[in-house]
Scaffold this motif. Structure first.
Motif, PDB file in Angstrom:
ATOM      1  N   LYS A   1     -12.985  14.508 -17.777  1.00 20.79           N
ATOM      2  CA  LYS A   1     -12.059  14.621 -19.014  1.00 20.79           C
ATOM      3  C   LYS A   1     -12.066  16.138 -19.380  1.00 20.79           C
ATOM      4  CE  LYS A   1     -13.331  12.667 -22.939  1.00 20.79           C
ATOM      5  NZ  LYS A   1     -13.037  13.415 -24.076  1.00 20.79           N
TER       6      LYS A   1
ATOM      7  N   ILE B   1     -10.173  18.208 -16.739  1.00 20.19           N
ATOM      8  CA  ILE B   1      -8.819  17.829 -16.725  1.00 20.19           C
ATOM      9  C   ILE B   1      -8.330  18.431 -18.066  1.00 20.19           C
ATOM     10  CG2 ILE B   1      -8.474  15.717 -17.815  1.00 20.19           C
ATOM     11  CD1 ILE B   1      -6.526  14.922 -15.508  1.00 20.19           C
ATOM     12  N   GLU B   2      -8.660  18.433 -19.190  1.00 17.79           N
ATOM     13  CA  GLU B   2      -8.192  19.069 -20.327  1.00 17.79           C
ATOM     14  C   GLU B   2      -8.357  20.673 -20.113  1.00 17.79           C
ATOM     15  OE1 GLU B   2     -11.006  17.718 -23.389  1.00 17.79           O
ATOM     16  OE2 GLU B   2      -9.832  15.629 -23.478  1.00 17.79           O
TER      17      GLU B   2
ATOM     18  N   TYR C   1      -5.448  10.779 -14.636  1.00 17.39           N
ATOM     19  CA  TYR C   1      -6.048  10.506 -15.811  1.00 17.39           C
ATOM     20  C   TYR C   1      -6.065   8.984 -15.707  1.00 17.39           C
ATOM     21  CZ  TYR C   1      -8.026  10.374 -20.327  1.00 17.39           C
ATOM     22  OH  TYR C   1      -8.923  10.203 -21.490  1.00 17.39           O
TER      23      TYR C   1
ATOM     24  N   LYS D   1      -9.353   6.777 -15.266  1.00 15.14           N
ATOM     25  CA  LYS D   1     -10.088   5.626 -16.625  1.00 15.14           C
ATOM     26  C   LYS D   1     -10.142   4.232 -16.123  1.00 15.14           C
ATOM     27  CE  LYS D   1     -10.824   5.288 -20.838  1.00 15.14           C
ATOM     28  NZ  LYS D   1     -11.555   4.203 -20.991  1.00 15.14           N
TER      29      LYS D   1
END
Length: 402
Positions: free
Chosen positions: A20, A23-24, A232, A236
């Motif tokens: 996370k 990717i952010e 994403y 998830k």
């Protein structure tokens, strides 16, 4: 106690937590680029009124680099459009790498957590118990690591094949995840074309012998946004399934033992291991939990952690820290040239070599660390031996070990 092992209180694994953040980071980088590119194009159009205009009259460029920029605004527009496309192709590479890194990590955690899945006996062995006995059990770089082939089976090739292997080991996947197979395969093929064929299609550029390069794959802004969403969502869904059904708290347990082996958590009368673990986890964007979970988790980890005093599971740093703690608790000060000094890693190595403790299986075991370097793991019997020797010779031994 079983709940703390199999029911994680966190919304996702440590692998997803890192994914996370990656990717952010990529998303922020991309969105720093998008408005900048749009602004540059708008200002250039406003100031360079026709395609024959000289871009050097508008753009800031050192005189010695003048020759590198296109001679006309029209040619510059084509070059800049190509640059934007190359930037999007590179974003696809980063997104794919981010996802594949996450996938290998979380799948390795799943195999380690329930190694019985390899023989279709999911609940036969708790991998956390194996990790307690040997820290190298979860070291993917160790030559004895046993899950590499199975991880490759799940994490390589076409996505229909990957999902088939995934379900063979871990059970039926959510239909929402299976429905992403086509999109994920499109991403995989695009990534391969970028990485292996300069952003061209394989069937056009596998072994080119033409006079002119063929056109690169064109990637629109909306396609990039679609890949962000696909990756994403896929990560998830994988994480939700594996954490609930296979991993539980194994990732936190593994991180605890790694922290011990690295000396990030040390034995401390004031700050317990559970407190130190809670503080460490709390610094990394995870759900804040009360001390009860950490107390139960550390109790689980320490139960039958060392079956024998000759089990070699402690790194050099961990041994040195524990030896210094015992010396402090026993009121012993080591002297070097009349000054109080702590016991250090160099002295530890000299003492073990001098007393032939590296070759004694009761005290030491040779291993390979994550950087492919030789290291030694040591037993609690060695910690006891070294502590006693230091206590008996506290005034002279540090000078002897110089």
């Amino acid at each position: 106690m079983s709940n703390v092992r199999w029911k994680s209180p966190f919304p996702y694994t440590l692998a997803f937590n890192l994914f996370k953040q990656h990717i952010e980071e990529i998303n922020r980088s991309y969105w720093a680029f998008v408005p900048t590119a749009n602004t540059i194009k708008a200002l250039a159009k406003k100031n360079l009124v026709n395609d024959d205009a000289d871009p050097k009259s508008f753009f800031l460029i050192p005189d010695e680099e003048d020759r590198r920029i296109a001679p006309t605004y029209g040619e510059w527009k084509n070059d800049f459009s190509e640059y934007i496309n190359y930037s999007r192709l590179n974003i696809i590479m980063m997104l794919s790498s981010c996802f594949e890194t996450y996938l290998r990590t979380v799948v390795s955690l799943a195999f380690e957590s329930k190694p019985g899945v390899i023989i279709d006996c999911k609940d036969a062995v708790d991998g956390a118990e194996l990790l307690k006995k040997d820290i190298t059990y979860g070291d993917v770089m160790d030559k004895s690591y046993r899950f590499t082939d199975a991880i490759d089976e799940v994490c390589r090739g076409e996505w229909n094949k990957r999902f088939s292997s995934f379900q063979k080991y871990f059970g039926v996947l959510p239909t929402e995840l299976l429905a992403l197979s086509k999109d994920l395969d499109e991403l995989r093929l695009t990534r391969n074309n970028i990485g292996h064929y300069l952003g061209r299609k394989k069937n056009e550029y596998e072994a080119p012998i033409d006079f002119e390069p063929v056109e690169t794959i064109k990637v629109a802004h909306n396609r990039i946004l679609r890949y962000f969403k696909i990756i994403y969502l896929a990560a998830k869904l994988v994480d939700d399934y594996l954490q609930k059904n296979i991993i539980g708290s194994y990732d936190i347990i593994k991180r605890y033992f790694i922290a011990i082996s690295r000396g990030e958590i040390i034995k401390d009368k004031i700050n317990s291991d559970a407190y130190q673990l809670k503080k460490m986890v709390g610094h990394h964007d995870l759900k804040i939990l009360g001390k009860s979970y950490y107390n139960e988790l550390v109790t689980f980890c320490e139960t039958n952690y060392v079956e024998s005093e000759t089990d070699c599971i402690f790194t050099r740093n961990r041994c040195v820290q524990e030896i210094n703690r015992r010396l402090r608790d026993n009121g012993i000060s080591l002297l070097l040239d009349g000054r109080n000094v702590p016991f250090d890693s160099i002295s530890f190595k000299i003492l073990l070599k001098r007393d032939n403790l590296y070759t004694d299986s009761k005290f030491s075991k040779r291993a390979i660390d994550n950087r492919h370097q030789i290291q030694y793991l040591h037993s609690s019997a060695l910690i006891e031996y070294v502590t006693k020797k230091l206590e008996l010779n506290a005034k002279t031994i540090m000078n002897d070990l110089k």
